[in-house]
Enzyme design. Structure first.
Site, PDB file in Angstrom:
ATOM      1  N   TYR A  13       0.767  -1.191  -0.016  1.00 25.33           N
ATOM      2  CA  TYR A  13       0.036  -0.018  -0.046  1.00 25.33           C
ATOM      3  C   TYR A  13       0.859   1.218   0.035  1.00 25.33           C
ATOM      4  CZ  TYR A  13      -3.235   3.251   2.039  1.00 25.33           C
ATOM      5  OH  TYR A  13      -4.344   4.625   2.464  1.00 25.33           O
ATOM      6  N   ASN A  34       7.880  -9.879  -1.803  1.00 22.42           N
ATOM      7  CA  ASN A  34       7.548 -11.515  -2.003  1.00 22.42           C
ATOM      8  C   ASN A  34       5.896 -11.718  -2.216  1.00 22.42           C
ATOM      9  OD1 ASN A  34       6.340 -11.076   0.517  1.00 22.42           O
ATOM     10  ND2 ASN A  34       7.476 -12.526   1.644  1.00 22.42           N
ATOM     11  N   SER A 126       6.188   3.730  13.189  1.00 22.30           N
ATOM     12  CA  SER A 126       4.679   4.048  13.458  1.00 22.30           C
ATOM     13  C   SER A 126       4.288   4.741  14.732  1.00 22.30           C
ATOM     14  CB  SER A 126       4.003   2.541  13.416  1.00 22.30           C
ATOM     15  OG  SER A 126       2.549   2.696  14.033  1.00 22.30           O
ATOM     16  N   TYR A 150       3.820  -6.250  17.756  1.00 23.23           N
ATOM     17  CA  TYR A 150       3.880  -5.459  16.531  1.00 23.23           C
ATOM     18  C   TYR A 150       4.715  -4.119  16.595  1.00 23.23           C
ATOM     19  CZ  TYR A 150       3.037  -2.110  12.758  1.00 23.23           C
ATOM     20  OH  TYR A 150       3.246  -1.103  11.584  1.00 23.23           O
ATOM     21  N   LYS A 154       8.333  -2.592  16.105  1.00 26.33           N
ATOM     22  CA  LYS A 154       8.980  -1.331  15.520  1.00 26.33           C
ATOM     23  C   LYS A 154       9.991  -0.519  16.395  1.00 26.33           C
ATOM     24  CE  LYS A 154       6.733  -1.258  11.526  1.00 26.33           C
ATOM     25  NZ  LYS A 154       7.441  -1.371  10.282  1.00 26.33           N
ATOM     26  N   ARG A 293     -12.733  -1.503  21.573  1.00 27.02           N
ATOM     27  CA  ARG A 293     -11.809  -2.554  21.186  1.00 27.02           C
ATOM     28  C   ARG A 293     -10.731  -2.594  22.253  1.00 27.02           C
ATOM     29  NH1 ARG A 293      -9.290  -1.897  15.286  1.00 27.02           N
ATOM     30  NH2 ARG A 293      -8.363  -0.057  16.331  1.00 27.02           N
TER      31      ARG A 293
HETATM   32  P1  NAD Z   1       1.644  -3.568   3.105  1.00 24.01           P
HETATM   33  O1  NAD Z   1       1.238  -4.952   3.652  1.00 24.01           O
HETATM   34  O2  NAD Z   1       0.568  -3.147   2.169  1.00 24.01           O
HETATM   35  O3  NAD Z   1       3.095  -3.663   2.403  1.00 24.01           O
HETATM   36  C1  NAD Z   1       3.905  -4.471   3.053  1.00 24.01           C
HETATM   37  C2  NAD Z   1       4.595  -4.965   1.647  1.00 24.01           C
HETATM   38  O4  NAD Z   1       5.723  -5.957   2.115  1.00 24.01           O
HETATM   39  C3  NAD Z   1       3.590  -5.990   0.833  1.00 24.01           C
HETATM   40  O5  NAD Z   1       3.865  -5.679  -0.472  1.00 24.01           O
HETATM   41  C4  NAD Z   1       4.147  -7.344   1.206  1.00 24.01           C
HETATM   42  O6  NAD Z   1       4.002  -8.300   0.087  1.00 24.01           O
HETATM   43  C5  NAD Z   1       5.604  -7.186   1.496  1.00 24.01           C
HETATM   44  N1  NAD Z   1       6.296  -8.095   2.472  1.00 24.01           N
HETATM   45  C6  NAD Z   1       5.858  -8.694   3.530  1.00 24.01           C
HETATM   46  N2  NAD Z   1       6.778  -9.534   3.853  1.00 24.01           N
HETATM   47  C7  NAD Z   1       7.945  -9.406   3.068  1.00 24.01           C
HETATM   48  C8  NAD Z   1       8.701 -10.328   3.119  1.00 24.01           C
HETATM   49  N3  NAD Z   1       9.345 -11.196   4.157  1.00 24.01           N
HETATM   50  N4  NAD Z   1       9.841 -10.030   1.958  1.00 24.01           N
HETATM   51  C9  NAD Z   1       9.485  -9.168   1.247  1.00 24.01           C
HETATM   52  N5  NAD Z   1       8.309  -8.507   1.120  1.00 24.01           N
HETATM   53  C10 NAD Z   1       7.495  -8.541   2.091  1.00 24.01           C
HETATM   54  O7  NAD Z   1       1.585  -2.645   4.152  1.00 24.01           O
HETATM   55  P2  NAD Z   1       1.623  -0.979   4.335  1.00 24.01           P
HETATM   56  O8  NAD Z   1       0.636  -0.422   4.956  1.00 24.01           O
HETATM   57  O9  NAD Z   1       2.168  -0.437   2.861  1.00 24.01           O
HETATM   58  O10 NAD Z   1       2.754  -0.801   5.297  1.00 24.01           O
HETATM   59  C11 NAD Z   1       4.205  -0.545   4.860  1.00 24.01           C
HETATM   60  C12 NAD Z   1       5.167  -0.391   6.021  1.00 24.01           C
HETATM   61  O11 NAD Z   1       4.713   0.687   6.818  1.00 24.01           O
HETATM   62  C13 NAD Z   1       5.243  -1.714   7.096  1.00 24.01           C
HETATM   63  O12 NAD Z   1       6.452  -1.627   7.581  1.00 24.01           O
HETATM   64  C14 NAD Z   1       4.021  -1.175   8.116  1.00 24.01           C
HETATM   65  O13 NAD Z   1       4.677  -1.843   9.550  1.00 24.01           O
HETATM   66  C15 NAD Z   1       4.522   0.493   8.166  1.00 24.01           C
HETATM   67  N6  NAD Z   1       3.066   1.110   8.798  1.00 24.01           N
HETATM   68  C16 NAD Z   1       2.091   0.973   8.249  1.00 24.01           C
HETATM   69  C17 NAD Z   1       0.924   1.715   8.752  1.00 24.01           C
HETATM   70  C18 NAD Z   1      -0.255   1.464   8.047  1.00 24.01           C
HETATM   71  O14 NAD Z   1      -1.345   1.769   8.532  1.00 24.01           O
HETATM   72  N7  NAD Z   1      -0.627   1.045   6.929  1.00 24.01           N
HETATM   73  C19 NAD Z   1       1.239   2.593   9.924  1.00 24.01           C
HETATM   74  C20 NAD Z   1       2.436   2.498  10.397  1.00 24.01           C
HETATM   75  C21 NAD Z   1       3.430   1.858   9.824  1.00 24.01           C
HETATM   76  N1  UDP Z   2     -12.649   1.986  14.748  1.00 22.80           N
HETATM   77  C1  UDP Z   2     -13.811   1.578  15.057  1.00 22.80           C
HETATM   78  N2  UDP Z   2     -14.320   0.730  14.080  1.00 22.80           N
HETATM   79  C2  UDP Z   2     -13.783  -0.177  13.273  1.00 22.80           C
HETATM   80  C3  UDP Z   2     -12.342   0.032  13.287  1.00 22.80           C
HETATM   81  C4  UDP Z   2     -11.888   1.076  13.882  1.00 22.80           C
HETATM   82  O1  UDP Z   2     -14.462   2.235  15.683  1.00 22.80           O
HETATM   83  O2  UDP Z   2     -14.505  -1.186  12.740  1.00 22.80           O
HETATM   84  C5  UDP Z   2     -11.815   2.901  15.705  1.00 22.80           C
HETATM   85  C6  UDP Z   2     -10.711   2.548  16.384  1.00 22.80           C
HETATM   86  O3  UDP Z   2     -11.363   2.307  17.317  1.00 22.80           O
HETATM   87  C7  UDP Z   2      -9.971   3.858  16.433  1.00 22.80           C
HETATM   88  C8  UDP Z   2     -10.151   4.426  15.141  1.00 22.80           C
HETATM   89  O4  UDP Z   2     -11.356   3.931  14.591  1.00 22.80           O
HETATM   90  O5  UDP Z   2     -10.543   4.891  17.484  1.00 22.80           O
HETATM   91  C9  UDP Z   2      -8.959   3.979  13.949  1.00 22.80           C
HETATM   92  O6  UDP Z   2      -8.839   2.540  14.276  1.00 22.80           O
HETATM   93  P1  UDP Z   2      -7.774   1.884  13.200  1.00 22.80           P
HETATM   94  O7  UDP Z   2      -7.998   0.552  13.518  1.00 22.80           O
HETATM   95  O8  UDP Z   2      -8.071   2.226  11.808  1.00 22.80           O
HETATM   96  O9  UDP Z   2      -6.431   2.573  13.598  1.00 22.80           O
HETATM   97  P2  UDP Z   2      -5.561   2.362  14.744  1.00 22.80           P
HETATM   98  O10 UDP Z   2      -6.420   2.267  15.913  1.00 22.80           O
HETATM   99  O11 UDP Z   2      -4.534   1.276  14.425  1.00 22.80           O
HETATM  100  O12 UDP Z   2      -4.869   3.778  14.937  1.00 22.80           O
END
Ligand code: NAD
Ligand code: UDP
Length: 337
Positions: A13, A34, A126, A150, A154, A293
């Protein structure tokens, strides 16, 4: 100046949006993924958006041989490390998988980079590293608090990178602590595509708007917030992607590491997000208030001034654009299903 950047997890993403932003900024990109959590169609969609061929290495970031070959073949100037597992609930049930991919994967990558003499890295961290923070908006100086495996991965990742920079000043690391990424690319060719029932709010609301799920469960309305529901700092994924370009360019031009929050500095409640999505789609989005939650944080909002000072990063897109782009993306997907 054009640099060659490796994106681990670049088909995911945030990685796919960052690919687009990097190519637009004139850089060459190599993706390592992958496809554990990405669609196979992403590379060709990236080609459609950018008009440039995608260089893809299909492989696992834990595989030292794959990495050694990749660094030998491509002269990489810097890496953005997205590849990780990211589901909080799953991490409680399967902590070893999280240690393996998120910590083992990082360690293997760092070793390969060091061997290749490539020592500039942007790390996906994060807001979760703050656990339940004492202050909101939360500054980068707030202490680490692990709430789940998780979050622990980080924190451990950030600490490993801190020790590495202390040991060898050749290393320069940008640690980016994302708040809540949302929305999709304006083309609607890439976006977030959860395989199961989404855990996160915006993709869940999207499925209710589509009629695929009956209603949103609002997890608690008795928090100490304006309307009692949880507050988050949602950041458009295209803004987030731009933050990576700025972080990389800072590392490449100054070799100065940094730790910054990437958020807007403004929070929205669950009910405000539902209302905004309703406005963006003109659809009714039923919801019901349910229990809290477990482990949820009442308020996550970034102190966003360090990103402005250090990177010159300011967000440009607001909640309405996040909802509109999310809807364009998910309704397009539904049309093709
Ligand atoms: P995502 O799952 O869409 O992307 C991760 C990608 O890594 C995927 O394309 C997956 O196929 C690939 N991948 C997973 N394991 C692998 C491996 N062992 N080798 C090679 N590729 C691998 O997630 P995202 O939302 O794009 O998140 C990207 C980064 O940002 C992650 O490190 C996640 O922890 C961090 N992050 C995401 C969020 C969020 O809300 N989306 C918030 C904070 C931090
Ligand atoms: N949340 C909710 N219903 C859902 C999913 C999330 O009310 O089905 C709320 C959750 O309690 C939080 C906010 O939406 O207050 C964002 O949640 P999310 O899981 O998207 O992000 P995170 O909690 O990981 O920051």
């Amino acid at each position: 100046m054009t640099s060659r950047i490796l994106l681990t997890g670049g088909a995911g993403y945030i990685g796919s949006h960052t690919h687009v932003a990097l190519v637009a900024a004139g850089h060459d990109v190599v993706i390592l993924d992958n496809f554990a959590n990405a669609q196979r169609t992403v590379p060709e969609r990236l080609e459609q958006i950018t008009g440039k061929r995608v260089t893809l290495v299909e492989g696992d970031v834990r595989d030292a041989d794959t990495l050694a070959k990749l660094f030998a073949r491509h002269e990489i100037d810097a890496v953005v490390h997205f590849a990780a597992l990211k589901a909080v609930g799953e991490s409680m049930a399967r902590p070893l998988a999280y240690f393996d991919v998120n910590i083992g994967g990082l360690s293997t990558l760092l070793r390969a980079m060091d061997n290749a003499g490539c020592r500039r890295l942007v790390f996906s961290s994060s807001a979760t590293v703050y656990g339940i923070p004492d202050e909101a908006p939360t500054p980068e100086t707030a202490p680490f608090r692990a709430m789940n495996p998780y979050g622990q991965t980080k924190i451990t990742g950030e600490q490993m990178l801190g020790w590495l920079q202390a040991a060898n000043p050749e290393w320069a690391v940008g640690i980016l602590r994302y708040f809540n990424p949302a929305g999709a690319h304006g083309s609607a060719l890439i976006g977030e595509d959860p395989r199961d029932i989404p855990n996160n709010l915006m993709p869940f609301v999207a499925k209710v708007a589509l009629g695929e799920l009956p209603r949103v469960s609002v997890f608690g309305n008795d928090y100490d917030t304006a309307d009692g529901t949880g507050v988050r700092d949602y950041i458009h994924v295209e803004d987030l992607a731009r933050g990576h370009v700025l972080s990389l360019e800072k590392l490449l031009s100054t070799r100065q590491g940094h730790i910054v929050n990437l958020g807007t500095g403004r929070g929205y409640s669950v009910l405000e997000v539902i209302a905004a999505y309703q406005r963006a789609t003109n659809r009714d989005i039923p919801y019901q208030i349910t229990d809290r939650r477990p482990g949820d944080v009442p308020i996550y909002v970034a102190r966003a001034d360090r990103a402005v000072e250090v990177l010159g990063f300011r967000t440009e897109k607001g909640l309405d654009e996040m909802c509109a782009s999310s809807w364009k993306w998910v309704s397009g997907l539904a049309g093709k299903a």
